[in-house]
Design a protein around this motif. Structure first.
Motif, PDB file in Angstrom:
ATOM      1  N   ARG A  72      32.672  47.707  43.302  1.00 53.02           N
ATOM      2  CA  ARG A  72      33.898  48.273  43.729  1.00 53.02           C
ATOM      3  C   ARG A  72      34.263  48.122  45.242  1.00 53.02           C
ATOM      4  NH1 ARG A  72      35.920  51.520  40.136  1.00 53.02           N
ATOM      5  NH2 ARG A  72      34.127  52.461  39.259  1.00 53.02           N
ATOM      6  N   ARG A  73      32.965  48.326  46.006  1.00 51.87           N
ATOM      7  CA  ARG A  73      33.150  48.513  47.525  1.00 51.87           C
ATOM      8  C   ARG A  73      33.468  47.022  47.911  1.00 51.87           C
ATOM      9  NH1 ARG A  73      28.890  52.246  46.621  1.00 51.87           N
ATOM     10  NH2 ARG A  73      27.579  50.712  47.351  1.00 51.87           N
ATOM     11  N   ARG A  74      33.036  46.090  47.331  1.00 53.16           N
ATOM     12  CA  ARG A  74      32.856  44.668  47.836  1.00 53.16           C
ATOM     13  C   ARG A  74      34.403  44.225  47.529  1.00 53.16           C
ATOM     14  NH1 ARG A  74      33.725  41.008  50.109  1.00 53.16           N
ATOM     15  NH2 ARG A  74      32.660  38.901  50.019  1.00 53.16           N
ATOM     16  N   VAL A  75      35.156  44.830  46.092  1.00 54.46           N
ATOM     17  CA  VAL A  75      36.413  44.540  45.977  1.00 54.46           C
ATOM     18  C   VAL A  75      37.258  44.972  47.066  1.00 54.46           C
ATOM     19  CG1 VAL A  75      38.312  44.633  44.475  1.00 54.46           C
ATOM     20  CG2 VAL A  75      36.024  43.970  43.376  1.00 54.46           C
ATOM     21  N   GLN A  76      37.063  46.346  47.408  1.00 50.30           N
ATOM     22  CA  GLN A  76      37.932  47.144  48.155  1.00 50.30           C
ATOM     23  C   GLN A  76      37.937  46.155  49.794  1.00 50.30           C
ATOM     24  OE1 GLN A  76      35.914  50.476  49.700  1.00 50.30           O
ATOM     25  NE2 GLN A  76      37.335  50.859  51.499  1.00 50.30           N
ATOM     26  N   GLN A  77      36.631  45.884  50.101  1.00 50.51           N
ATOM     27  CA  GLN A  77      36.514  45.069  51.381  1.00 50.51           C
ATOM     28  C   GLN A  77      37.305  43.775  51.195  1.00 50.51           C
ATOM     29  OE1 GLN A  77      34.449  41.992  51.790  1.00 50.51           O
ATOM     30  NE2 GLN A  77      35.455  41.758  53.737  1.00 50.51           N
ATOM     31  N   PHE A  78      37.264  43.145  50.026  1.00 47.50           N
ATOM     32  CA  PHE A  78      38.049  41.926  50.060  1.00 47.50           C
ATOM     33  C   PHE A  78      39.484  41.748  49.888  1.00 47.50           C
ATOM     34  CE2 PHE A  78      39.204  37.932  47.575  1.00 47.50           C
ATOM     35  CZ  PHE A  78      38.307  37.000  48.268  1.00 47.50           C
TER      36      PHE A  78
END
Length: 405
Positions: A72-78
């Motif tokens: 979820r945090r990776r998508v947020q960053q992307f």
């Protein structure tokens, strides 16, 4: 250095032969292929860390939960979201739009309200609003396009009135490839006090998207078009809207407390994620995003745009060729017809020559009606496609044309 041959090594499916010919996969607008690192991640998760997420106290559950929330945090960053709580995992773009249509629609739309859509919308950004019409007496207003496939922005602005409650717009058309001026459209809508939902399914694989810079209220996309697994999608929503919207579905995971006298719901993002999530898929999606960033999204886009220009130029030499979507601002799609050849016949014969394309209305029947056609042949590019494949594709189209002359 963008090394397409090295990239192709990551996709074993590209070594297949179809009808005795090397596969040329040009159906990426529907689904991109999946690199080995993502498939390996899925297998490794099932073999090593397969346990239901959240609330479990044992090691496997905690590890699976950590991977799921890290995704979820990776998508947020992307996508440049302000908080991971603004990232809702869904089954895909379609479910994400249905979620907004149901929850936002039930909370904020009433009889007499209006929604602005565009004629180039995918059915996923039309039908959910029509279903809402069965519950609310709302009106859909539609922005047309010009002969090049660009939205008529003046008409867009003229459609706003005191009843407008939402705008839904594709960032990139899945048929025309047109990159719509969503930043400007959002700014104008916000000046009228109207929120905007952006369908980014065809944009995220090809453009660097920052939802905060766009100032989108809702932004939706799917993993399987970005080299990730099927059955995973994302709804980004501004926290102020998600907090105010009721849950989309009920069940486990999305509750704070349940009693037969009533239920209280969990905080974001869990309020919108009822049931066991595809925690294997979410972490595999994070691996796919890592893969994209390792290559470089800007490098991928430059490669695809070169293929788009080259192939378009070569196709235009074919007698009777009609290309739909000639905007100066266009992404990785070519939709076309050749006079006297049905799109299905073209697609079937191209398949016999090893070329995979998409044919039909591409879930955009209102757009086809506005163009005065029933469907097109669509070729769409990805990072692993090559100039040699583009040449072979053009040669295959010419061969099919010769069969009908």
């Amino acid at each position: 250095m963008f090394d397409v041959e090295k990239i192709r090594e990551d996709f074993p499916i590209l070594s297949r032969e179809i009808s005795g010919r090397p596969l040329i996969y040009l159906d990426n607008g529907a689904t991109s292929q999946t690199p080995k690192c993502v498939v390996d991640h899925i297998a490794d998760t099932y073999y090593r860390v397969n346990a239901n997420v959240h609330r479990g106290v044992h090691t496997l559950s905690q590890e699976a939960t950590d991977a799921h929330e890290a995704a979820r945090r990776r998508v947020q960053q992307f996508i440049g979201a302000g908080s991971s709580s603004e990232v809702i995992f869904t089954r895909g773009t379609t479910e994400a739009i249905n979620l907004v249509a149901s929850s936002f629609g039930d909370e904020f739309l009433h009889d007499g309200d209006e929604i602005i859509l565009t004629v180039m919308e995918h059915h996923a950004n039309i039908v959910p609003w029509q279903l809402l019409q069965r519950r609310r007496n709302i009106k859909l207003r539609v922005v047309p396009i010009d002969e090049r496939g660009d939205l008529n922005v003046d008409t867009y602005k003229s459609l706003f009135n005191g009843h407008t409650r939402l705008v839904g717009v594709a960032h990139v058309s899945n048929v025309l490839g047109t990159i719509n001026p969503v930043r400007e459209m959002i700014a104008y809508a916000h000046a009228q006090g109207v929120p905007v939902l952006v369908d980014g399914a065809q944009a995220v694989p090809h453009l660097r998207v920052n939802v905060q810079e766009l100032d989108a209220d809702f932004y939706v996309f799917s993993a399987h078009k970005v080299y990730g697994p099927t059955g995973i999608g994302v709804l980004y929503g501004k926290e102020k809207w998600l907090d105010a919207m009721p849950p989309y579905q009920g069940g486990g995971e999305m509750i704070a407390h349940v009693d037969f006298s009533g239920t209280t719901f969990g905080e974001l993002p869990f309020k919108f994620e009822a049931g066991t999530p595809d925690y294997v898929g979410t972490s595999a999606f994070a691996t796919a995003l890592d893969y994209v960033d390792h290559i470089g999204l800007e490098s991928i886009a430059a490669h695809e745009n070169e293929l788009l220009r080259y192939t378009t130029d070569r196709l235009q030499d074919i007698e009777g060729m009609r290309i739909f979507g000639t905007s100066e601002h266009k992404s990785s799609v070519i939709s076309f017809l050749v006079d006297g050849i049905h799109h299905y016949d073209m697609g079937m014969l191209l398949d016999k020559l090893g070329v995979a394309v998409r044919t039909g209305h591409h879930c955009a029947q209102p757009l086809m009606t506005s163009l005065g056609i029933e469907g097109t042949v669509r070729a769409s590019f990805a990072a692993y496609n090559t100039k040699a494949e583009a040449e072979a594709f053009v040669a295959a189209v010419k061969r099919v044309v010769q069969m009908f002359r």
